[in-house]
Design a protein around this motif. Structure first.
Motif, short mmCIF file in Angstrom:
data_model
loop_
_atom_site.label_atom_id
_atom_site.label_comp_id
_atom_site.label_asym_id
_atom_site.label_seq_id
_atom_site.Cartn_x
_atom_site.Cartn_y
_atom_site.Cartn_z
N LEU A 204 0.83 -1.20 0.00
CA LEU A 204 0.00 0.00 0.00
C LEU A 204 0.86 1.25 0.00
N GLN A 205 1.92 1.26 0.80
CA GLN A 205 2.81 2.41 0.84
C GLN A 205 3.50 2.60 -0.50
N ARG A 206 3.83 1.50 -1.15
CA ARG A 206 4.46 1.57 -2.48
C ARG A 206 3.55 2.27 -3.49
N ALA A 207 2.27 1.90 -3.48
CA ALA A 207 1.31 2.49 -4.42
C ALA A 207 1.06 3.96 -4.10
N ILE A 208 0.93 4.29 -2.81
CA ILE A 208 0.69 5.67 -2.41
C ILE A 208 1.89 6.55 -2.75
N GLY A 209 3.09 6.01 -2.53
CA GLY A 209 4.29 6.78 -2.83
C GLY A 209 4.45 7.06 -4.31
N ALA A 210 3.89 6.19 -5.16
CA ALA A 210 3.98 6.38 -6.61
C ALA A 210 2.61 6.75 -7.18
N PHE A 211 1.84 7.53 -6.42
CA PHE A 211 0.46 7.82 -6.79
C PHE A 211 0.35 8.45 -8.18
N SER A 212 1.18 9.45 -8.45
CA SER A 212 1.13 10.11 -9.75
C SER A 212 1.52 9.15 -10.87
N THR A 213 2.51 8.32 -10.63
CA THR A 213 2.95 7.35 -11.63
C THR A 213 1.84 6.34 -11.92
N VAL A 214 1.15 5.90 -10.87
CA VAL A 214 0.04 4.96 -11.05
C VAL A 214 -1.01 5.55 -11.97
N LYS A 215 -1.35 6.81 -11.75
CA LYS A 215 -2.38 7.46 -12.58
C LYS A 215 -1.88 7.70 -14.00
N ALA A 216 -0.62 8.15 -14.11
CA ALA A 216 -0.06 8.43 -15.42
C ALA A 216 0.00 7.17 -16.29
N CYS A 217 0.22 6.03 -15.66
CA CYS A 217 0.31 4.76 -16.39
C CYS A 217 -1.02 4.03 -16.48
N ARG A 218 -2.07 4.68 -15.98
CA ARG A 218 -3.41 4.07 -15.96
C ARG A 218 -3.38 2.69 -15.30
N ALA A 219 -2.64 2.60 -14.19
CA ALA A 219 -2.43 1.33 -13.51
C ALA A 219 -3.28 1.19 -12.26
N GLU A 220 -4.38 1.97 -12.17
CA GLU A 220 -5.22 1.88 -10.98
C GLU A 220 -5.77 0.48 -10.78
N GLU A 221 -6.25 -0.12 -11.87
CA GLU A 221 -6.83 -1.46 -11.76
C GLU A 221 -5.76 -2.49 -11.45
N LEU A 222 -4.58 -2.32 -12.07
CA LEU A 222 -3.47 -3.24 -11.80
C LEU A 222 -3.09 -3.22 -10.33
N GLU A 223 -2.91 -2.00 -9.78
CA GLU A 223 -2.54 -1.89 -8.38
C GLU A 223 -3.66 -2.37 -7.47
N GLY A 224 -4.91 -2.04 -7.87
CA GLY A 224 -6.05 -2.50 -7.07
C GLY A 224 -6.11 -4.01 -6.98
N ASN A 225 -5.87 -4.68 -8.12
CA ASN A 225 -5.90 -6.15 -8.12
C ASN A 225 -4.75 -6.74 -7.33
N ARG A 226 -3.57 -6.12 -7.48
CA ARG A 226 -2.40 -6.66 -6.78
C ARG A 226 -2.54 -6.49 -5.26
N ILE A 227 -2.87 -5.28 -4.82
CA ILE A 227 -3.03 -5.04 -3.39
C ILE A 227 -4.25 -5.77 -2.87
N GLY A 228 -5.31 -5.85 -3.71
CA GLY A 228 -6.49 -6.59 -3.30
C GLY A 228 -6.19 -8.06 -3.06
N GLY A 229 -5.27 -8.60 -3.86
CA GLY A 229 -4.89 -10.01 -3.65
C GLY A 229 -4.22 -10.22 -2.30
#
Length: 605
Positions: A204-229
């Motif tokens: 979770l901290q990894r995703a929050i720390g790279a919040f802008s990168t997650v959005k720029a890469c349209r990786a919200e669903e990817l991160e959601g699935n990974r952290i959700g797992g």
């Protein structure tokens, strides 16, 4: 994983045990209070049995009733005081553990700390320590008190009627054995659950720390699935913990109910034959009822203690992280003149205006074995002036600065400040003399003023104004409605990238360092801000050592001396003009940024 970093220490030191032992007198005092409450409770069935025996006789009931009521009130008062005392002690244990952990982490060796997953560290410091209150301040004393209650009750029940005690022991013995097996399994499952929760915090901290990168890469669903797992794994593990916890109470309840039924049947039969009085049967049944609560809480406490032991293991593991040594040289070499660092570095002004500066002597270093980053680097930096270090990526430029900051120990050769080996100087003194501005310096949540004097709260207004002027921030601060009191968000939200970088430089200048290290400090500055800072560096370098690592060649042309590095070694030394004339590597680096025109210009300087 944390264990990878400390595989050489499979059995960490019991730091939590040491902290707990400091509070042992308070814990013992609370246990004594609990034992007093248990004694008051155990006396009640016997007195009530006596009251039943004298009912209908001419004996007075007033005094026995007063005694029973007194025991009720005494038990309640002692239990309340004991609970408060243990709660207070538990909070103190949690506090002391967290403070000790923070001290360990903040003084940890940089290499060891870099191998930790920060989310897992946070889970250990915040969540795992919270379990200590339950495990050490509630469950552990409860186990002692409840055990005493159970043992005392069994003894008194034996004195009333051994046969009925034997009937009771049959059901309770089986239930107790099953509960102990469940408690052992609970510890294993709880330890696994704590590890997964640590993984969840880290991801979770990894995703929050790279919040802008997650959005720029349209990786919200990817991160959601990974952290959700990971969250699902934590859920599944938590359900197992809850299931085992939930089984403890019913197992003991079944054993108690079976024992109670058997006691009532057997006791009434024996009372009918005159083998035992009705008052004794009543007292025995009351003792059995009295055992219900302590037996239930005893095994619940054992389960909680097992979960706490899992947390204690994780805390001890984190507390065993290698610490950064203050001084690396254990003694003065034979024949050398012994000089205490305080004598050499007592006056900051003495260091600033000395003529030794900084010297790198055959410095070698490798992050991984057989992969050297620095291969015998040697050069000197004068006490005043600007020295730039340039070279291709991976040539070891940043590593040199980090070695000078004592982030890592030199593995060969030595580094001198004012003629003194930095390994012989306490690390806090080294970092008081050397200011370090990284390429991505952190801006903390808080006001600009708080960021500016971070770690240097005694700085005067004159020093603050000087630092702002030198870094080119004076006009920026004046333009803000609240000036230095302007609040910044996470990572310095509220300032531009260039302004944040200049704030980081000003933060180091407030300290008035003898040596100022700039690691790509101008990379986020626009051309105008860069020009302002270049002019400021000339003023700064007139009174202290400035070492600047740079890729942008425009920032090094004014340097008094330029060190050209490649593949972990020094390839050339000189001024910009000298290196353009005599260093092919420097010519190539300059041509890459300046374009073909630079090359044509060199032919006719």
């Amino acid at each position: 994983m944390f264990r990878t970093a400390h595989s050489e220490s499979p059995t960490p030191h019991d730091w939590v045990g040491e902290i707990t032992r400091r509070h042992l007198p308070k814990i013992c005092g609370a246990i004594v209070l609990g034992l007093g409450a248990a004694a008051a409770g155990l006396a009640q069935p016997a007195l009530i049995g006596q009251l039943i025996g004298v009912v209908g006789t001419d004996a007075g009931l007033f005094v026995p009733i007063i005694v029973v009521v007194g025991l009720f009130l005494g038990e309640a008062a002692l239990t309340a005081v004991q609970a408060y005392s243990m709660g207070r002690t538990g909070e103190r244990i949690v506090y002391d553990t967290r403070v000790a952990l923070l001290d360990k982490l903040l003084h940890a060796d940089v290499t060891a700390f870099g191998k930790l997953r920060h989310g897992d560290v946070q889970a250990r410091v915040v969540t795992d320590t919270s379990l200590l209150k339950i495990a050490l301040a509630q469950s552990l004393p409860s186990i002692f008190i409840d055990s005493a209650m159970v043992v005392g009750g069994i003894v008194l029940m034996f004195l009333i009627d051994p046969l009925l005690l034997g009937v009771t022991a049959g059901g309770l013995g089986i239930a107790s054995a099953v509960s102990l097996l469940l408690a052992r399994r609970l510890r294993t499952v709880a330890q696994h659950n704590r590890a997964i929760v640590g993984d969840l915090g880290s991801d979770l901290q990894r995703a929050i720390g790279a919040f802008s990168t997650v959005k720029a890469c349209r990786a919200e669903e990817l991160e959601g699935n990974r952290i959700g797992g990971v969250a699902f794994a934590a859920r599944s593990s938590g359900i197992k913990v809850s299931a085992l916890n939930a089984m403890l109470s019913p197992v003991m309840s079944i054993g108690l109910q079976a024992s109670l039924a058997a006691v009532i049947i057997t006791g009434m039969g024996r009372a009918a034959t005159g083998a035992i009085s009705a008052a004794d049967v009543t007292a025995f049944i009351m003792y059995l009822f009295y055992l219900v609560s302590p037996l239930m809480t005893l095994f619940i406490g054992i389960g909680q203690l097992q979960q706490g032991r899992a947390a204690i293991g994780r805390i001890n593991e984190l507390a065993s992280i290698p610490q950064e040594p203050s001084v690396l040289l254990p003694h003065t070499p034979a024949g050398a003149t012994a000089r205490h660092p305080d004598d050499v570095l007592a006056s900051r002004d003495t260091v600033i205006y000395n003529h030794f500066g900084v010297e790198f002597q055959r410095v070698r270093f490798a992050y991984e074995p057989d992969e050297p980053v620095l291969r015998g680097v040697s050069f000197s930096v004068p006490a005043r002036g600007l020295t730039a270090i340039v070279g291709p990526s991976g040539s070891g430029k940043t590593t040199l600065l980090q070695l000078l900051m004592r982030f890592y120990p030199v593995q060969g050769g030595r580094i001198l400040i004012n003629g003194e080996n930095i390994n012989a100087i306490p690390v806090n003194i080294v970092r008081g003399l050397v200011g370090y501005v990284q390429q991505e310096s952190t801006t903390l949540r808080g006001t600009i003023g708080e960021n500016l004097v971070y770690g240097e709260n005694h700085a005067t207004s004159t020093e603050i104004e000087r630092a702002l002027w030198l870094s080119g921030l004076t006009d920026v601060i004046r333009a803000l409605p609240r000036g230095l009191d302007t609040e910044l968000g996470e990572s310095g939200v509220g300032l531009s990238g260039g302004q944040r970088q200049r704030l980081a430089i000003a933060r180091m200048l407030v300290r008035r360092p003898a040596v100022l290290l700039l690691d790509e400090a101008t990379s986020n500055l626009d051309s105008e801000s860069e020009l302002v800072l270049r002019n400021s560096l000339r003023r700064i370098s007139a009174e202290c050592t400035v070492i600047s690592v740079a890729h942008r060649m425009s920032t090094v042309v004014d340097a008094d001396r330029i060190v050209v590095m490649e593949a972990g070694g020094v390839r050339a030394l000189g001024t910009h003009r000298e290196l353009l004339a005599g260093s092919p590597l420097y010519q190539r680096l300059n041509a890459i940024q300046q374009g073909p025109a630079a090359g044509r210009g060199r032919e006719n300087p």
